[in-house]
Write a protein that holds these residues in place. Sequence first.
Motif, mmCIF file in Angstrom:
data_model
loop_
_atom_site.group_PDB
_atom_site.id
_atom_site.type_symbol
_atom_site.label_atom_id
_atom_site.label_comp_id
_atom_site.label_asym_id
_atom_site.label_seq_id
_atom_site.Cartn_x
_atom_site.Cartn_y
_atom_site.Cartn_z
ATOM 1 N N GLY A 93 14.926 121.942 79.146
ATOM 2 C CA GLY A 93 14.441 120.568 79.296
ATOM 3 C C GLY A 93 15.170 119.832 80.391
ATOM 4 N N ALA A 94 15.545 120.554 81.449
ATOM 5 C CA ALA A 94 16.431 119.978 82.472
ATOM 6 C C ALA A 94 15.763 118.892 83.296
ATOM 7 N N ASN A 95 14.438 118.822 83.254
ATOM 8 C CA ASN A 95 13.740 117.789 84.022
ATOM 9 C C ASN A 95 13.493 116.529 83.200
ATOM 10 N N GLY A 96 13.960 116.515 81.947
ATOM 11 C CA GLY A 96 13.812 115.333 81.112
ATOM 12 C C GLY A 96 14.898 114.314 81.387
ATOM 13 N N GLN A 97 14.791 113.170 80.729
ATOM 14 C CA GLN A 97 15.760 112.101 80.970
ATOM 15 C C GLN A 97 17.178 112.529 80.626
ATOM 16 N N LEU A 98 17.350 113.189 79.478
ATOM 17 C CA LEU A 98 18.683 113.637 79.077
ATOM 18 C C LEU A 98 19.137 114.795 79.954
ATOM 19 N N GLY A 99 18.242 115.742 80.201
ATOM 20 C CA GLY A 99 18.598 116.919 80.973
ATOM 21 C C GLY A 99 19.092 116.584 82.366
ATOM 22 N N ARG A 100 18.425 115.669 83.031
ATOM 23 C CA ARG A 100 18.847 115.280 84.377
ATOM 24 C C ARG A 100 20.251 114.678 84.366
ATOM 25 N N LEU A 101 20.551 113.883 83.351
ATOM 26 C CA LEU A 101 21.885 113.295 83.254
ATOM 27 C C LEU A 101 22.934 114.359 82.959
ATOM 28 N N VAL A 102 22.588 115.349 82.157
ATOM 29 C CA VAL A 102 23.521 116.446 81.883
ATOM 30 C C VAL A 102 23.872 117.168 83.178
ATOM 31 N N LEU A 103 22.856 117.465 83.988
ATOM 32 C CA LEU A 103 23.112 118.155 85.257
ATOM 33 C C LEU A 103 24.049 117.333 86.142
ATOM 34 N N LYS A 104 23.863 116.017 86.141
ATOM 35 C CA LYS A 104 24.737 115.151 86.938
ATOM 36 C C LYS A 104 26.187 115.277 86.492
ATOM 37 N N HIS A 105 26.395 115.301 85.188
ATOM 38 C CA HIS A 105 27.766 115.401 84.684
ATOM 39 C C HIS A 105 28.334 116.800 84.867
ATOM 40 N N ARG A 110 9.655 123.527 82.478
ATOM 41 C CA ARG A 110 8.310 124.053 82.260
ATOM 42 C C ARG A 110 7.539 124.180 83.571
ATOM 43 N N SER A 111 7.739 123.201 84.460
ATOM 44 C CA SER A 111 7.004 123.180 85.725
ATOM 45 C C SER A 111 7.994 123.041 86.885
ATOM 46 N N PRO A 112 8.453 124.153 87.449
ATOM 47 C CA PRO A 112 9.448 124.084 88.527
ATOM 48 C C PRO A 112 9.009 123.238 89.717
ATOM 49 N N GLU A 113 7.706 123.199 89.977
ATOM 50 C CA GLU A 113 7.237 122.426 91.124
ATOM 51 C C GLU A 113 7.472 120.932 90.938
ATOM 52 N N LYS A 114 7.646 120.496 89.682
ATOM 53 C CA LYS A 114 7.902 119.087 89.416
ATOM 54 C C LYS A 114 9.391 118.768 89.369
ATOM 55 N N ALA A 115 10.226 119.784 89.550
ATOM 56 C CA ALA A 115 11.667 119.587 89.419
ATOM 57 C C ALA A 115 12.424 120.131 90.625
ATOM 58 N N ALA A 169 20.074 126.161 90.132
ATOM 59 C CA ALA A 169 18.839 126.880 90.423
ATOM 60 C C ALA A 169 17.786 126.447 89.415
ATOM 61 N N VAL A 170 16.594 126.140 89.892
ATOM 62 C CA VAL A 170 15.506 125.702 89.021
ATOM 63 C C VAL A 170 14.648 126.905 88.660
ATOM 64 N N VAL A 171 14.479 127.137 87.343
ATOM 65 C CA VAL A 171 13.796 128.335 86.856
ATOM 66 C C VAL A 171 12.762 127.944 85.798
ATOM 67 N N LYS A 172 11.627 128.606 85.813
ATOM 68 C CA LYS A 172 10.576 128.335 84.836
ATOM 69 C C LYS A 172 10.978 128.879 83.459
ATOM 70 N N LEU A 186 20.668 123.848 74.586
ATOM 71 C CA LEU A 186 19.302 123.753 74.080
ATOM 72 C C LEU A 186 19.033 122.293 73.719
ATOM 73 N N ILE A 187 18.375 121.593 74.635
ATOM 74 C CA ILE A 187 17.986 120.209 74.365
ATOM 75 C C ILE A 187 16.729 120.246 73.516
ATOM 76 N N SER A 188 16.758 119.583 72.375
ATOM 77 C CA SER A 188 15.634 119.651 71.444
ATOM 78 C C SER A 188 14.334 119.243 72.128
ATOM 79 N N GLY A 189 13.263 119.948 71.798
ATOM 80 C CA GLY A 189 11.966 119.678 72.395
ATOM 81 C C GLY A 189 11.448 118.298 72.032
#
Length: 285
Positions: free
Chosen positions: A6-18, A32-37, A46-49, A70-73
């Motif tokens: 869920g790295a493209n979600g609101q929480l996931g993006r902040l996790v990557l920053k930290h 889910r959609s690498p083209e959107k991330a 690295a962005v992976v589907k 594992l960020i909950s769905g």
Amino acid sequence: MIAVTGANGQLGRLVLKHLAKLTAQPVRALVRSPEKAADLASGQVAVVKADYDDSSTLPAALEGVERLLLISGSEVGKRVPQHKAVIDAAKAAGVRFIVYTSLLNVPQSSLLLGEEHKETEKLLSESGIAHAVLRNGWYVENFGGTISAALAHGAVAGASGDGKFSAAGREDYAEAAARIVSGSDLSTRALELGGSSAFSLADLAAELSSQTGRDIPFNNLPEATYAGILVQAGLPEGFAKILADADRGASEGDLFTASTALEDLNGHPARSLKDFVAESLKANA
């Protein structure tokens, strides 16, 4: 290697920053959609589907991964099979450590939202993989709609009575997740995470009144009445029922914790109600 679902979600993006601040380890952003991330990619990331609903995408996404967040769905009602697919794939891939974002007080929680988290925690226990369960409290951002409605209608509406919310900011929970998944402690454990300055909806109404100079009371409503108001405001009936049930659970202590683990872990206070109200008023100006 660390992977984040869920790295493209609101929480996931902040996790990557930290994670970028905390570790030099390579990170795999599972989306889910690498083209959107595509903007997430960097020298470290690295962005992976990886699609929860398409298990064929998971083995390659988790190959070589040692630690997994594992960020909950987000799809309530589908999360148990989705999480199971990820956990099973992680076990097959040899993942050593899983961090899971759960819900505050899950073992004894009466919230509708708690059921899928209980099942997922059970799956993790049965997996044999070392894991840390982060039982996150309510986000202060969850009260954004409450504040907007209160400004429009002159009252804070809810069904939580005198119940307290140990809420913190999304950024606080993201930092904690990044610290745990990149840290040296890979032992199995559960942490109850929430802001140390818990507040009720009456406290929220008082803070709004103080900062606006208006008299904005808290109207405590029956759960069903509150759910109906949320539906009238445009929320889907199922989601309105979940939010009203969360207020009911808060009135019984389900969203309160005396734990200071979040602030101890991060080394600073969590986002405060006062600051969030001030920021919300600027946004609504």
